[in-house]
Write a protein that holds these residues in place. Structure first.
Motif, PDB file in Angstrom:
ATOM      1  N   PRO A   3       0.823  -1.218   0.000  1.00 36.22           N
ATOM      2  CA  PRO A   3       0.000   0.000   0.000  1.00 36.22           C
ATOM      3  C   PRO A   3       0.855   1.266   0.000  1.00 36.22           C
ATOM      4  O   PRO A   3       1.928   1.311   0.610  1.00 36.22           O
ATOM      5  CB  PRO A   3      -0.790  -0.110   1.310  1.00 36.22           C
ATOM      6  N   GLN A 133     -11.213   4.017  -8.255  1.00 32.59           N
ATOM      7  CA  GLN A 133     -10.716   4.240  -6.888  1.00 32.59           C
ATOM      8  C   GLN A 133     -11.814   4.720  -5.937  1.00 32.59           C
ATOM      9  O   GLN A 133     -12.581   5.625  -6.289  1.00 32.59           O
ATOM     10  CB  GLN A 133      -9.635   5.331  -6.895  1.00 32.59           C
ATOM     11  N   CYS A 161     -12.902  -4.242  -2.122  1.00 29.51           N
ATOM     12  CA  CYS A 161     -11.703  -4.837  -2.752  1.00 29.51           C
ATOM     13  C   CYS A 161     -12.139  -5.964  -3.690  1.00 29.51           C
ATOM     14  O   CYS A 161     -11.627  -6.095  -4.808  1.00 29.51           O
ATOM     15  CB  CYS A 161     -10.745  -5.414  -1.702  1.00 29.51           C
ATOM     16  N   LYS A 166      -9.665  -0.056  -6.318  1.00 31.33           N
ATOM     17  CA  LYS A 166      -8.456   0.277  -5.563  1.00 31.33           C
ATOM     18  C   LYS A 166      -8.974   1.013  -4.336  1.00 31.33           C
ATOM     19  O   LYS A 166      -9.556   2.112  -4.471  1.00 31.33           O
ATOM     20  CB  LYS A 166      -7.557   1.209  -6.366  1.00 31.33           C
ATOM     21  N   THR A 168      -8.628   2.932  -0.808  1.00 27.18           N
ATOM     22  CA  THR A 168      -7.805   3.729   0.115  1.00 27.18           C
ATOM     23  C   THR A 168      -8.567   3.845   1.430  1.00 27.18           C
ATOM     24  O   THR A 168      -9.797   3.912   1.439  1.00 27.18           O
ATOM     25  CB  THR A 168      -7.542   5.118  -0.515  1.00 27.18           C
ATOM     26  N   TYR A 187      -4.961  -0.205  -1.197  1.00 23.14           N
ATOM     27  CA  TYR A 187      -4.179   0.487  -2.232  1.00 23.14           C
ATOM     28  C   TYR A 187      -3.324   1.594  -1.618  1.00 23.14           C
ATOM     29  O   TYR A 187      -2.174   1.801  -1.995  1.00 23.14           O
ATOM     30  CB  TYR A 187      -5.152   1.070  -3.263  1.00 23.14           C
ATOM     31  N   CYS A 188      -3.914   2.283  -0.641  1.00 18.38           N
ATOM     32  CA  CYS A 188      -3.221   3.439  -0.072  1.00 18.38           C
ATOM     33  C   CYS A 188      -3.783   3.748   1.318  1.00 18.38           C
ATOM     34  O   CYS A 188      -4.987   3.573   1.537  1.00 18.38           O
ATOM     35  CB  CYS A 188      -3.458   4.617  -1.025  1.00 18.38           C
TER      36      CYS A 188
END
Ligand code: 5RP
Ligand code: MG
Length: 217
Positions: A3, A133, A161, A166, A168, A187-188
């Motif tokens: 990530p 996203q 997911c 993606k 976050t 992802y982040c």
């Protein structure tokens, strides 16, 4: 995939944001101009940061709700890599942002900020429209009223997911929270106050990075 680490600059002034960022700007993967900073300084922080960090992913967290094409053009012309739309925006607004993003370099993208009463039916529509996203939030206000991360959050994040978004994750994240998400392909991670307000923000950014490396290969 490991990530990414994003720091949200929810400062009240660009001057403050720059002072903070210079300590950890080279350590993190994504620089966010937070909604609070946008309200204070418009798109100037994006322009400034693009010059200072030409290679970084820079996110404009404007939480756009309408006038998608105009907002997207403004953000991308200023130098943002990604911008945010609020989840209650009309799908046409999101599609307009996406359409504009495709007129720029390939890395441009739209993140949908999940707040309040969004549904998985809506998420399916975003997916079908080509949005990739989403940002799963614990809102500052929910956090202040005492809401902690729960199994319910993890189940929803997993479902997003599994839909191949993606994903976050953000909302008052502290380094010790990260392991909660260790079984998920996040992802982040976005940290704002957890890094900016640490005694040693540079060390804290490194701690976040280390913790991420511990649980994701
Ligand atoms: C709130 C935001 C923040 O930028 C995000 O939640 C990160 O900040 P913090 O870690 O301080 O909660 O978009 O709406
Ligand atoms: Mg933000």
């Amino acid at each position: 995939m490991i990530p990414k680490l994003q720091v949200a600059l929810d400062n009240l002034s660009l001057k403050d944001a720059l002072k903070s960022l210079k300590e950890y700007g080279n350590i993190i993967d994504v620089i966010e101009v937070g909604t609070i900073l946008h309200v204070s300084e418009g798109l100037e922080p994006i322009r400034f940061l693009r010059i200072l960090y030409p290679e970084k992913i820079i996110l404009a967290d404007i939480k756009g709700a309408d006038a998608g094409s105009i907002l997207a053009k403004q953000c991308f012309d200023a130098g943002a890599t990604w911008m945010t739309a609020i989840c209650c925006a009309d799908i046409q607004t999101m599609k307009s942002m996406l359409k504009v993003s495709k007129e720029y370099e390939e890395d441009k993208d739209i993140q949908i900020e999940l707040y309040g009463d969004w549904t998985f039916e809506r998420a399916k529509i975003w997916k079908e429209a080509g949005l990739k996203q989403v940002v799963y939030h614990r809102s500052r206000d929910a956090e202040l009223s005492g809401k902690d991360w729960s199994d319910e959050d993890l189940i929803k994040i997993k479902k997003l997911c599994d839909m191949d978004f993606k994903v976050t994750v953000t909302g008052g994240l502290k380094v010790e929270n990260l392991k909660l998400f260790k079984n998920l392909p996040i992802y982040c991670f976005i940290a704002g106050r957890g890094i900016r307000e640490a005694k040693n923000p540079k060390q804290m950014a490194m701690n976040f990075k280390e913790e991420i490396k511990k649980y994701w290969k």
